[in-house]
Design an enzyme around this catalytic site. Structure first.
Site, PDB file in Angstrom:
ATOM      1  N   CYS A   1       0.854  -1.200   0.000  1.00 23.16           N
ATOM      2  CA  CYS A   1       0.000   0.000   0.000  1.00 23.16           C
ATOM      3  C   CYS A   1       0.888   1.247   0.000  1.00 23.16           C
ATOM      4  CB  CYS A   1      -0.933   0.007   1.207  1.00 23.16           C
ATOM      5  SG  CYS A   1      -2.307  -1.145   1.065  1.00 23.16           S
TER       6      CYS A   1
ATOM      7  N   ASP B   1      10.328  -6.121  -9.009  1.00 24.03           N
ATOM      8  CA  ASP B   1      10.669  -6.740  -7.732  1.00 24.03           C
ATOM      9  C   ASP B   1      12.050  -6.265  -7.289  1.00 24.03           C
ATOM     10  OD1 ASP B   1       9.568  -9.544  -6.167  1.00 24.03           O
ATOM     11  OD2 ASP B   1      11.625  -8.886  -5.767  1.00 24.03           O
TER      12      ASP B   1
ATOM     13  N   HIS C   1      -6.677  -3.186  -1.033  1.00 20.71           N
ATOM     14  CA  HIS C   1      -5.918  -4.173  -0.263  1.00 20.71           C
ATOM     15  C   HIS C   1      -6.681  -5.477  -0.093  1.00 20.71           C
ATOM     16  CE1 HIS C   1      -2.771  -5.467   2.561  1.00 20.71           C
ATOM     17  NE2 HIS C   1      -3.765  -6.201   3.029  1.00 20.71           N
TER      18      HIS C   1
ATOM     19  N   THR D   1       5.530 -13.774   1.631  1.00 17.86           N
ATOM     20  CA  THR D   1       6.211 -12.958   2.641  1.00 17.86           C
ATOM     21  C   THR D   1       5.572 -11.587   2.795  1.00 17.86           C
ATOM     22  OG1 THR D   1       7.811 -12.182   1.005  1.00 17.86           O
ATOM     23  CG2 THR D   1       8.433 -14.107   2.323  1.00 17.86           C
TER      24      THR D   1
ATOM     25  N   HIS E   1      -0.403 -10.194  -4.493  1.00 15.23           N
ATOM     26  CA  HIS E   1       0.427  -9.777  -5.627  1.00 15.23           C
ATOM     27  C   HIS E   1       0.687 -10.971  -6.521  1.00 15.23           C
ATOM     28  CE1 HIS E   1       3.067 -10.988  -2.316  1.00 15.23           C
ATOM     29  NE2 HIS E   1       3.899 -11.454  -3.240  1.00 15.23           N
TER      30      HIS E   1
ATOM     31  N   HIS F   1       3.480 -12.410  -9.276  1.00 18.11           N
ATOM     32  CA  HIS F   1       4.816 -12.304  -9.853  1.00 18.11           C
ATOM     33  C   HIS F   1       4.698 -12.582 -11.359  1.00 18.11           C
ATOM     34  CE1 HIS F   1       7.053 -12.803  -5.915  1.00 18.11           C
ATOM     35  NE2 HIS F   1       5.898 -13.343  -5.575  1.00 18.11           N
TER      36      HIS F   1
HETATM   37  P1  5GP Z   1       6.111 -13.254  -1.861  1.00 19.36           P
HETATM   38  O1  5GP Z   1       7.289 -13.959  -1.220  1.00 19.36           O
HETATM   39  O2  5GP Z   1       5.205 -12.657  -0.818  1.00 19.36           O
HETATM   40  O3  5GP Z   1       5.387 -14.084  -2.874  1.00 19.36           O
HETATM   41  O4  5GP Z   1       6.741 -12.075  -2.707  1.00 19.36           O
HETATM   42  C1  5GP Z   1       7.101 -10.851  -2.161  1.00 19.36           C
HETATM   43  C2  5GP Z   1       8.028 -10.204  -3.134  1.00 19.36           C
HETATM   44  O5  5GP Z   1       8.101  -8.834  -2.821  1.00 19.36           O
HETATM   45  C3  5GP Z   1       9.468 -10.753  -3.091  1.00 19.36           C
HETATM   46  O6  5GP Z   1       9.832 -11.234  -4.371  1.00 19.36           O
HETATM   47  C4  5GP Z   1      10.294  -9.537  -2.657  1.00 19.36           C
HETATM   48  O7  5GP Z   1      11.545  -9.487  -3.299  1.00 19.36           O
HETATM   49  C5  5GP Z   1       9.401  -8.373  -3.044  1.00 19.36           C
HETATM   50  N1  5GP Z   1       9.555  -7.193  -2.203  1.00 19.36           N
HETATM   51  C6  5GP Z   1       9.533  -7.155  -0.849  1.00 19.36           C
HETATM   52  N2  5GP Z   1       9.672  -5.900  -0.406  1.00 19.36           N
HETATM   53  C7  5GP Z   1       9.775  -5.112  -1.517  1.00 19.36           C
HETATM   54  C8  5GP Z   1       9.926  -3.698  -1.698  1.00 19.36           C
HETATM   55  O8  5GP Z   1       9.995  -2.902  -0.759  1.00 19.36           O
HETATM   56  N3  5GP Z   1      10.004  -3.263  -2.979  1.00 19.36           N
HETATM   57  C9  5GP Z   1       9.927  -4.120  -4.048  1.00 19.36           C
HETATM   58  N4  5GP Z   1      10.025  -3.578  -5.268  1.00 19.36           N
HETATM   59  N5  5GP Z   1       9.768  -5.454  -3.904  1.00 19.36           N
HETATM   60  C10 5GP Z   1       9.697  -5.947  -2.658  1.00 19.36           C
END
Ligand code: 5GP
Length: 110
Positions: free
Chosen positions: A3, A26, A42, A91, A96, A98
Protein backbone atom coordinates in the site's frame (compact mmCIF):
# COMPACT_ATOMS: atom_id res chain seq x y z
CA UNK A 1 3.70 -2.45 2.76
CA UNK A 2 2.69 -2.60 -0.90
CA UNK A 3 0.00 0.00 0.00
CA UNK A 4 2.90 2.38 0.79
CA UNK A 5 4.52 1.56 -2.57
CA UNK A 6 1.24 2.26 -4.38
CA UNK A 7 0.92 5.59 -2.54
CA UNK A 8 4.52 6.46 -3.40
CA UNK A 9 5.62 6.60 0.25
CA UNK A 10 8.08 3.79 -0.47
CA UNK A 11 9.95 4.24 -3.78
CA UNK A 12 9.65 1.61 -6.51
CA UNK A 13 10.31 1.23 -10.21
CA UNK A 14 6.78 1.49 -11.57
CA UNK A 15 6.10 -0.19 -14.90
CA UNK A 16 2.30 0.20 -15.06
CA UNK A 17 -0.56 1.88 -13.22
CA UNK A 18 -4.26 2.35 -13.78
CA UNK A 19 -7.33 2.86 -11.56
CA UNK A 20 -7.27 -0.59 -10.01
CA UNK A 21 -3.81 -2.08 -10.57
CA UNK A 22 -0.17 -1.12 -9.87
CA UNK A 23 2.89 -2.95 -11.21
CA UNK A 24 6.54 -2.48 -10.30
CA UNK A 25 9.90 -4.25 -10.49
CA UNK A 26 10.67 -6.74 -7.73
CA UNK A 27 13.45 -5.44 -5.46
CA UNK A 28 15.10 -8.88 -5.45
CA UNK A 29 14.56 -10.28 -8.94
CA UNK A 30 14.92 -14.02 -9.52
CA UNK A 31 14.62 -13.71 -13.31
CA UNK A 32 15.61 -11.09 -15.91
CA UNK A 33 11.96 -9.97 -15.92
CA UNK A 34 10.45 -9.99 -12.43
CA UNK A 35 7.49 -7.67 -11.97
CA UNK A 36 4.93 -7.60 -9.18
CA UNK A 37 1.35 -6.80 -10.18
CA UNK A 38 -0.93 -5.81 -7.30
CA UNK A 39 -4.54 -4.71 -6.88
CA UNK A 40 -4.76 -1.21 -5.39
CA UNK A 41 -7.57 -2.28 -3.07
CA UNK A 42 -5.92 -4.17 -0.26
CA UNK A 43 -6.50 -7.91 -0.29
CA UNK A 44 -4.14 -10.02 1.82
CA UNK A 45 -3.88 -13.05 -0.44
CA UNK A 46 -5.81 -15.27 -2.83
CA UNK A 47 -7.79 -16.31 0.26
CA UNK A 48 -9.51 -12.90 0.15
CA UNK A 49 -10.75 -13.23 -3.44
CA UNK A 50 -14.56 -13.37 -3.66
CA UNK A 51 -17.26 -13.06 -6.30
CA UNK A 52 -17.54 -9.35 -5.39
CA UNK A 53 -13.86 -8.44 -5.91
CA UNK A 54 -12.64 -11.01 -8.44
CA UNK A 55 -12.89 -8.76 -11.52
CA UNK A 56 -9.53 -7.23 -10.64
CA UNK A 57 -7.90 -10.67 -10.90
CA UNK A 58 -8.94 -11.00 -14.55
CA UNK A 59 -7.65 -7.48 -15.10
CA UNK A 60 -4.32 -8.38 -13.51
CA UNK A 61 -3.94 -11.17 -16.10
CA UNK A 62 -4.71 -8.66 -18.87
CA UNK A 63 -1.98 -6.40 -17.48
CA UNK A 64 0.41 -9.38 -17.22
CA UNK A 65 -0.14 -10.21 -20.90
CA UNK A 66 0.39 -6.57 -21.91
CA UNK A 67 3.58 -6.26 -19.83
CA UNK A 68 4.90 -9.60 -21.14
CA UNK A 69 4.54 -8.26 -24.69
CA UNK A 70 6.24 -4.99 -23.75
CA UNK A 71 9.11 -6.82 -22.02
CA UNK A 72 9.61 -9.12 -25.02
CA UNK A 73 8.82 -12.37 -23.23
CA UNK A 74 5.34 -13.08 -24.61
CA UNK A 75 6.66 -15.56 -27.17
CA UNK A 76 9.57 -17.07 -25.20
CA UNK A 77 7.28 -17.72 -22.25
CA UNK A 78 6.71 -16.55 -18.73
CA UNK A 79 5.05 -17.41 -15.45
CA UNK A 80 2.38 -15.57 -13.48
CA UNK A 81 2.25 -16.80 -9.90
CA UNK A 82 0.77 -15.77 -6.58
CA UNK A 83 2.04 -17.33 -3.38
CA UNK A 84 -0.72 -17.80 -0.80
CA UNK A 85 0.27 -18.29 2.83
CA UNK A 86 3.24 -19.61 4.76
CA UNK A 87 3.74 -22.96 3.03
CA UNK A 88 3.75 -21.25 -0.38
CA UNK A 89 6.40 -18.78 0.79
CA UNK A 90 4.23 -15.67 0.85
CA UNK A 91 6.21 -12.96 2.64
CA UNK A 92 4.17 -9.84 1.84
CA UNK A 93 0.51 -10.02 2.81
CA UNK A 94 -0.85 -7.73 0.11
CA UNK A 95 -2.08 -9.89 -2.77
CA UNK A 96 0.43 -9.78 -5.63
CA UNK A 97 1.22 -11.68 -8.79
CA UNK A 98 4.82 -12.30 -9.85
CA UNK A 99 5.40 -11.94 -13.62
CA UNK A 100 8.59 -13.90 -14.29
CA UNK A 101 10.45 -14.49 -17.53
CA UNK A 102 13.51 -13.90 -19.66
CA UNK A 103 15.07 -17.29 -18.89
CA UNK A 104 14.07 -20.93 -18.62
CA UNK A 105 12.18 -21.11 -15.33
CA UNK A 106 12.70 -24.15 -13.13
CA UNK A 107 9.49 -25.58 -11.67
CA UNK A 108 10.59 -24.97 -8.08
CA UNK A 109 11.05 -21.22 -8.67
CA UNK A 110 8.73 -19.10 -6.55
P1 5GP B 1 6.11 -13.25 -1.86
O1 5GP B 1 7.29 -13.96 -1.22
O2 5GP B 1 5.20 -12.66 -0.82
O3 5GP B 1 5.39 -14.08 -2.87
O4 5GP B 1 6.74 -12.08 -2.71
C1 5GP B 1 7.10 -10.85 -2.16
C2 5GP B 1 8.03 -10.20 -3.13
O5 5GP B 1 8.10 -8.83 -2.82
C3 5GP B 1 9.47 -10.75 -3.09
O6 5GP B 1 9.83 -11.23 -4.37
C4 5GP B 1 10.29 -9.54 -2.66
O7 5GP B 1 11.55 -9.49 -3.30
C5 5GP B 1 9.40 -8.37 -3.04
N1 5GP B 1 9.55 -7.19 -2.20
C6 5GP B 1 9.53 -7.16 -0.85
N2 5GP B 1 9.67 -5.90 -0.41
C7 5GP B 1 9.77 -5.11 -1.52
C8 5GP B 1 9.93 -3.70 -1.70
O8 5GP B 1 10.00 -2.90 -0.76
N3 5GP B 1 10.00 -3.26 -2.98
C9 5GP B 1 9.93 -4.12 -4.05
N4 5GP B 1 10.03 -3.58 -5.27
N5 5GP B 1 9.77 -5.45 -3.90
C10 5GP B 1 9.70 -5.95 -2.66
Amino acid sequence: MFCSIIKGDIPSTKVYEDETVFAFKDINPVAPVHILIVPKNHLSSVNDVTEENSAVIAHIYEVAAKLAKEMGIAESGYRVVSNCGKDAGQTVFHLHFHLLGGKVLKLEMC
